[in-house]
Write a protein that holds these residues in place. Structure first.
Motif, PDB file in Angstrom:
ATOM      1  N   ASN A  80       0.983  -1.146   0.003  1.00 37.08           N
ATOM      2  CA  ASN A  80       0.034   0.162   0.178  1.00 37.08           C
ATOM      3  C   ASN A  80       0.864   1.293  -0.153  1.00 37.08           C
ATOM      4  OD1 ASN A  80      -2.502  -1.554   2.159  1.00 37.08           O
ATOM      5  ND2 ASN A  80      -2.604  -1.011  -0.046  1.00 37.08           N
ATOM      6  N   ILE A  81       1.880   1.068   0.884  1.00 34.16           N
ATOM      7  CA  ILE A  81       2.792   2.429   0.962  1.00 34.16           C
ATOM      8  C   ILE A  81       3.409   2.579  -0.283  1.00 34.16           C
ATOM      9  CG2 ILE A  81       4.736   3.574   2.245  1.00 34.16           C
ATOM     10  CD1 ILE A  81       2.088   2.690   3.874  1.00 34.16           C
ATOM     11  N   GLU A  82       4.144   1.659  -0.905  1.00 36.16           N
ATOM     12  CA  GLU A  82       4.716   1.658  -2.456  1.00 36.16           C
ATOM     13  C   GLU A  82       3.917   2.564  -3.501  1.00 36.16           C
ATOM     14  OE1 GLU A  82       6.382  -2.131  -2.909  1.00 36.16           O
ATOM     15  OE2 GLU A  82       7.504  -2.297  -1.310  1.00 36.16           O
ATOM     16  N   ASP A  83       2.516   1.803  -3.623  1.00 35.20           N
ATOM     17  CA  ASP A  83       1.546   2.145  -4.558  1.00 35.20           C
ATOM     18  C   ASP A  83       1.009   3.515  -4.285  1.00 35.20           C
ATOM     19  OD1 ASP A  83       1.582  -0.157  -5.511  1.00 35.20           O
ATOM     20  OD2 ASP A  83      -0.219  -1.024  -4.749  1.00 35.20           O
ATOM     21  N   GLY A  84       0.981   3.861  -3.099  1.00 31.14           N
ATOM     22  CA  GLY A  84       0.828   5.241  -2.587  1.00 31.14           C
ATOM     23  C   GLY A  84       1.683   6.331  -2.919  1.00 31.14           C
ATOM     24  N   ILE A  85       2.917   6.161  -2.722  1.00 31.79           N
ATOM     25  CA  ILE A  85       4.166   6.904  -2.933  1.00 31.79           C
ATOM     26  C   ILE A  85       4.097   7.121  -4.353  1.00 31.79           C
ATOM     27  CG2 ILE A  85       6.554   6.992  -3.040  1.00 31.79           C
ATOM     28  CD1 ILE A  85       6.551   5.217  -0.485  1.00 31.79           C
ATOM     29  N   LYS A  86       3.923   6.182  -5.227  1.00 28.01           N
ATOM     30  CA  LYS A  86       3.945   6.319  -6.647  1.00 28.01           C
ATOM     31  C   LYS A  86       2.939   7.318  -7.319  1.00 28.01           C
ATOM     32  CE  LYS A  86       4.415   3.666 -11.105  1.00 28.01           C
ATOM     33  NZ  LYS A  86       3.574   4.453 -11.951  1.00 28.01           N
ATOM     34  N   LEU A  87       1.552   7.007  -6.683  1.00 30.37           N
ATOM     35  CA  LEU A  87       0.431   8.010  -7.262  1.00 30.37           C
ATOM     36  C   LEU A  87       0.956   9.414  -6.852  1.00 30.37           C
ATOM     37  CD1 LEU A  87      -2.087   7.659  -8.565  1.00 30.37           C
ATOM     38  CD2 LEU A  87      -3.232   7.437  -6.365  1.00 30.37           C
ATOM     39  N   TYR A  88       1.356   9.535  -5.340  1.00 30.95           N
ATOM     40  CA  TYR A  88       1.748  11.072  -5.162  1.00 30.95           C
ATOM     41  C   TYR A  88       2.680  11.592  -5.809  1.00 30.95           C
ATOM     42  CZ  TYR A  88       2.894  14.697  -1.511  1.00 30.95           C
ATOM     43  OH  TYR A  88       3.280  15.735  -1.004  1.00 30.95           O
ATOM     44  N   LYS A  89       3.589  11.062  -6.119  1.00 29.76           N
ATOM     45  CA  LYS A  89       5.043  11.412  -7.056  1.00 29.76           C
ATOM     46  C   LYS A  89       4.412  11.845  -8.529  1.00 29.76           C
ATOM     47  CE  LYS A  89       8.629  10.079  -4.328  1.00 29.76           C
ATOM     48  NZ  LYS A  89       9.765   9.117  -4.386  1.00 29.76           N
ATOM     49  N   ASP A  90       3.708  10.613  -8.964  1.00 28.40           N
ATOM     50  CA  ASP A  90       3.461  10.771 -10.597  1.00 28.40           C
ATOM     51  C   ASP A  90       2.382  11.966 -10.785  1.00 28.40           C
ATOM     52  OD1 ASP A  90       4.998   8.553 -10.946  1.00 28.40           O
ATOM     53  OD2 ASP A  90       3.214   7.129 -11.326  1.00 28.40           O
ATOM     54  N   ASN A  91       1.732  12.305  -9.639  1.00 26.06           N
ATOM     55  CA  ASN A  91       0.666  13.570  -9.710  1.00 26.06           C
ATOM     56  C   ASN A  91       1.092  14.636  -9.359  1.00 26.06           C
ATOM     57  OD1 ASN A  91      -2.031  12.177 -11.103  1.00 26.06           O
ATOM     58  ND2 ASN A  91      -1.143  10.703  -9.844  1.00 26.06           N
ATOM     59  N   ASN A  92       2.325  14.652  -8.760  1.00 22.73           N
ATOM     60  CA  ASN A  92       2.877  15.887  -8.345  1.00 22.73           C
ATOM     61  C   ASN A  92       1.994  16.590  -7.211  1.00 22.73           C
ATOM     62  OD1 ASN A  92       5.120  15.982 -10.228  1.00 22.73           O
ATOM     63  ND2 ASN A  92       3.667  16.865 -11.819  1.00 22.73           N
ATOM     64  N   CYS A  93       1.446  15.738  -6.518  1.00 28.93           N
ATOM     65  CA  CYS A  93       0.711  16.115  -5.143  1.00 28.93           C
ATOM     66  C   CYS A  93       1.864  16.956  -4.279  1.00 28.93           C
ATOM     67  CB  CYS A  93       0.292  14.957  -4.400  1.00 28.93           C
ATOM     68  SG  CYS A  93      -0.991  14.112  -5.376  1.00 28.93           S
ATOM     69  N   ASP A  94       1.154  17.710  -3.339  1.00 31.07           N
ATOM     70  CA  ASP A  94       1.924  18.578  -2.597  1.00 31.07           C
ATOM     71  C   ASP A  94       1.472  18.593  -1.180  1.00 31.07           C
ATOM     72  OD1 ASP A  94      -0.291  20.045  -2.532  1.00 31.07           O
ATOM     73  OD2 ASP A  94       0.547  21.837  -3.233  1.00 31.07           O
ATOM     74  N   SER A  95       0.730  17.550  -0.589  1.00 33.78           N
ATOM     75  CA  SER A  95       0.000  17.530   0.614  1.00 33.78           C
ATOM     76  C   SER A  95      -0.871  16.083   0.709  1.00 33.78           C
ATOM     77  CB  SER A  95      -0.933  18.830   1.032  1.00 33.78           C
ATOM     78  OG  SER A  95      -1.986  19.061  -0.273  1.00 33.78           O
ATOM     79  N   LEU A  96      -1.225  15.979   1.917  1.00 32.13           N
ATOM     80  CA  LEU A  96      -1.891  14.796   2.243  1.00 32.13           C
ATOM     81  C   LEU A  96      -3.180  14.893   3.150  1.00 32.13           C
ATOM     82  CD1 LEU A  96      -1.024  11.686   1.895  1.00 32.13           C
ATOM     83  CD2 LEU A  96       0.188  11.953   4.245  1.00 32.13           C
ATOM     84  N   ILE A  97      -4.245  14.323   2.773  1.00 29.73           N
ATOM     85  CA  ILE A  97      -5.221  14.439   3.204  1.00 29.73           C
ATOM     86  C   ILE A  97      -5.732  12.682   3.624  1.00 29.73           C
ATOM     87  CG2 ILE A  97      -7.963  14.536   3.745  1.00 29.73           C
ATOM     88  CD1 ILE A  97      -7.524  16.899   1.626  1.00 29.73           C
ATOM     89  N   THR A  98      -5.819  12.115   4.897  1.00 30.19           N
ATOM     90  CA  THR A  98      -6.236  10.788   4.999  1.00 30.19           C
ATOM     91  C   THR A  98      -7.793  10.779   5.726  1.00 30.19           C
ATOM     92  OG1 THR A  98      -5.360  10.948   7.375  1.00 30.19           O
ATOM     93  CG2 THR A  98      -3.822   9.831   5.599  1.00 30.19           C
ATOM     94  N   LEU A  99      -8.629   9.882   5.036  1.00 30.52           N
ATOM     95  CA  LEU A  99     -10.198   9.860   5.355  1.00 30.52           C
ATOM     96  C   LEU A  99     -10.360   8.240   5.493  1.00 30.52           C
ATOM     97  CD1 LEU A  99     -12.793  11.173   5.081  1.00 30.52           C
ATOM     98  CD2 LEU A  99     -12.794  10.678   2.828  1.00 30.52           C
ATOM     99  N   GLY A 100     -10.660   8.306   6.694  1.00 25.21           N
ATOM    100  CA  GLY A 100     -11.154   6.833   7.358  1.00 25.21           C
ATOM    101  C   GLY A 100     -10.662   6.687   8.787  1.00 25.21           C
ATOM    102  N   GLY A 101     -10.564   5.280   8.894  1.00 25.08           N
ATOM    103  CA  GLY A 101     -10.061   4.924  10.310  1.00 25.08           C
ATOM    104  C   GLY A 101      -8.562   4.862  10.415  1.00 25.08           C
ATOM    105  N   GLY A 102      -8.190   4.141  11.272  1.00 30.29           N
ATOM    106  CA  GLY A 102      -6.700   3.816  11.610  1.00 30.29           C
ATOM    107  C   GLY A 102      -5.815   3.270  10.330  1.00 30.29           C
ATOM    108  N   SER A 103      -6.473   2.409   9.383  1.00 31.69           N
ATOM    109  CA  SER A 103      -6.129   1.977   8.263  1.00 31.69           C
ATOM    110  C   SER A 103      -5.493   3.065   7.370  1.00 31.69           C
ATOM    111  CB  SER A 103      -6.753   0.812   7.702  1.00 31.69           C
ATOM    112  OG  SER A 103      -7.091  -0.010   8.557  1.00 31.69           O
ATOM    113  N   SER A 104      -6.338   3.814   7.123  1.00 30.26           N
ATOM    114  CA  SER A 104      -6.166   5.100   6.257  1.00 30.26           C
ATOM    115  C   SER A 104      -5.059   5.908   6.541  1.00 30.26           C
ATOM    116  CB  SER A 104      -7.478   5.617   5.941  1.00 30.26           C
ATOM    117  OG  SER A 104      -8.687   5.075   5.007  1.00 30.26           O
ATOM    118  N   HIS A 105      -5.483   6.359   7.906  1.00 32.47           N
ATOM    119  CA  HIS A 105      -4.461   7.105   8.589  1.00 32.47           C
ATOM    120  C   HIS A 105      -3.084   6.484   8.624  1.00 32.47           C
ATOM    121  CE1 HIS A 105      -7.881   9.329   9.566  1.00 32.47           C
ATOM    122  NE2 HIS A 105      -8.151   8.878  10.566  1.00 32.47           N
ATOM    123  N   ASP A 106      -2.709   5.320   8.867  1.00 35.82           N
ATOM    124  CA  ASP A 106      -1.682   4.790   8.873  1.00 35.82           C
ATOM    125  C   ASP A 106      -0.743   4.560   7.644  1.00 35.82           C
ATOM    126  OD1 ASP A 106      -2.103   4.443  11.847  1.00 35.82           O
ATOM    127  OD2 ASP A 106      -1.815   2.246  11.832  1.00 35.82           O
TER     128      ASP A 106
END
Length: 393
Positions: A80-106
């Motif tokens: 999950n971490i690896e896939d999320g990092i790729k999406l963040y970088k590929d789309n030039n994101c600059d910030s983070l919002i986590t939405l959910g319970g502990g799983s999404s936040h972690d």
């Protein structure tokens, strides 16, 4: 008389919004943090429940671009971490919002940790191993249990070892936390029960922790009372916003307690059940809680007496040891009332898993390596841990 030097640190997020309608402030708060194109980390359940759309509608209304990562699983993994990092970088994101319970936040914390610091998530298992702060980070909570929206903790499953890696680092604490009971109203009863018992576990373990202090005790005690008052109602009727709001405060205060006093063997042992069998964390905690605290009771009888009173038990005229036992009974009654299985075998069957006695030595070995064990009030041998697992089986 000389006084031994002792300094207590206290970890809190920079801002928290709790209450009905708090989620409406998401766009302005991510902007205040400095974000303009967030990666929104969530899961399929939050999307299916329509909660994600409630948040993206707010962002759309402000013409704020965003990218959604909704592949988080209940026990988030290194993949999950690896896939999320790729999406963040590929789309030039600059910030983070986590939405959910502990799983999404972690999961979001793990993504942010690696984007900001480099390396692999496995490099950060343990305490305070990061050297750089995260990007602007806003955590929006949809469950009342983990308090991950405001803590310095993240737990990620190492898929090669089948072990949950516990990460504790003040740098991964979200900059702003939002707890809106409106977003929790549609949470099903079983999830409400599991996350609520997770909150109780946080409060109890922090209350009896070896590094508890007056501030953590104040938070833990209020959390125990609030869970005892509101959890049954929230499970019985998810639309009861008063109960939902009560649980928002309960889980947040429990988070304040364990964010600073840490946890104990309940979590150290529950992490192994999650890592090996992929069982839900809250239910594992709930099931193990009375067994571990029965073992811990002799280490601090007075606090268990106080805990019994906080949970509504009448201890007047009862010997301290007997009164302390009432705390364990109160935990068992609450757990049963909200539908938590009584044994690990029952829990496994609920999710199509077989919890095996043959795995106890491996789980015991890994529990003894977990960072949560270090603040447990009573030292435990491998034999002690194995016996607790066996009793819970």
């Amino acid at each position: 008389m000389a006084v031994q030097e002792q300094v207590y640190g206290f970890f809190i997020p920079s801002m928290t919004l709790i209450g009905i309608g708090a989620s409406k402030h998401i766009p302005e708060k991510i902007k205040e943090l400095g974000g303009s194109k967030p990666l929104l980390v969530t899961d399929k359940g939050v999307v299916a429940a329509g909660i994600c759309k409630q948040v993206t509608d707010l962002l759309d209304a402000e013409s704020m671009p965003y990218v959604i990562y909704d592949e988080t699983v209940p026990n988030p993994t290194d993949k999950n971490i690896e896939d999320g990092i790729k999406l963040y970088k590929d789309n030039n994101c600059d910030s983070l919002i986590t939405l959910g319970g502990g799983s999404s936040h972690d999961c979001g914390k793990g993504i942010g940790l690696i984007v900001s610091n480099g390396g692999k998530i496995h490099d950060y298992e343990g305490v305070d191993k990061a050297t750089k702060p995260l990007m602007p980070y806003l955590a929006v909570n949809t469950t009342a249990g983990t308090a991950s929206e405001m803590t310095r903790f993240a737990v990620i499953t190492d898929t090669s070892r089948h072990v949950k890696m516990a990460i504790a680092d003040w740098r991964i604490t979200p900059g702003i936390a939002i707890d809106d009971p409106v977003l929790m109203a549609g949470m099903p009863p079983a999830l409400t029960a599991a996350t609520g018992m997770d909150a109780l576990t946080h409060a109890v373990e922090a209350f009896v922790s070896t590094i508890a202090n007056p501030m953590t005790d104040a938070c833990a005690k209020e959390a125990i009372q609030l869970v005892s008052k509101h959890l049954r109602k929230a499970v019985a009727n998810g639309q009861d916003l008063e109960a939902r709001e009560g649980m928002c405060f309960a889980q947040y205060l429990a988070g304040m307690a364990f964010n600073n006093a840490s946890l104990g063997y309940v979590h150290a042992m529950a992490h192994q059940l999650g890592g090996l069998y992929n069982l839900p964390h809250g239910e594992c905690n709930a099931l193990l809680l009375p067994h571990v605290e029965e073992f811990n009771l002799v280490a601090n009888v007075d606090k268990f007496v106080e805990m019994a009173e906080l949970m509504g038990e009448n201890t007047e005229g009862i010997a301290a040891r007997d009164a302390a036992e009432l705390a364990l009974e109160a935990i068992r009654k609450l757990s049963a009332d909200v539908g938590i299985p009584a044994t690990l075998m029952e829990l496994g069957k609920r999710y199509g898993k077989e919890v095996k006695a043959a795995d106890i030595p491996t789980m015991t070995e890994n529990a003894q390596k977990d960072i949560c064990k270090f603040t447990n009030p009573r030292l435990a041998t491998d034999e002690n841990i194995a016996e607790i697992y066996t009793k819970a089986l």
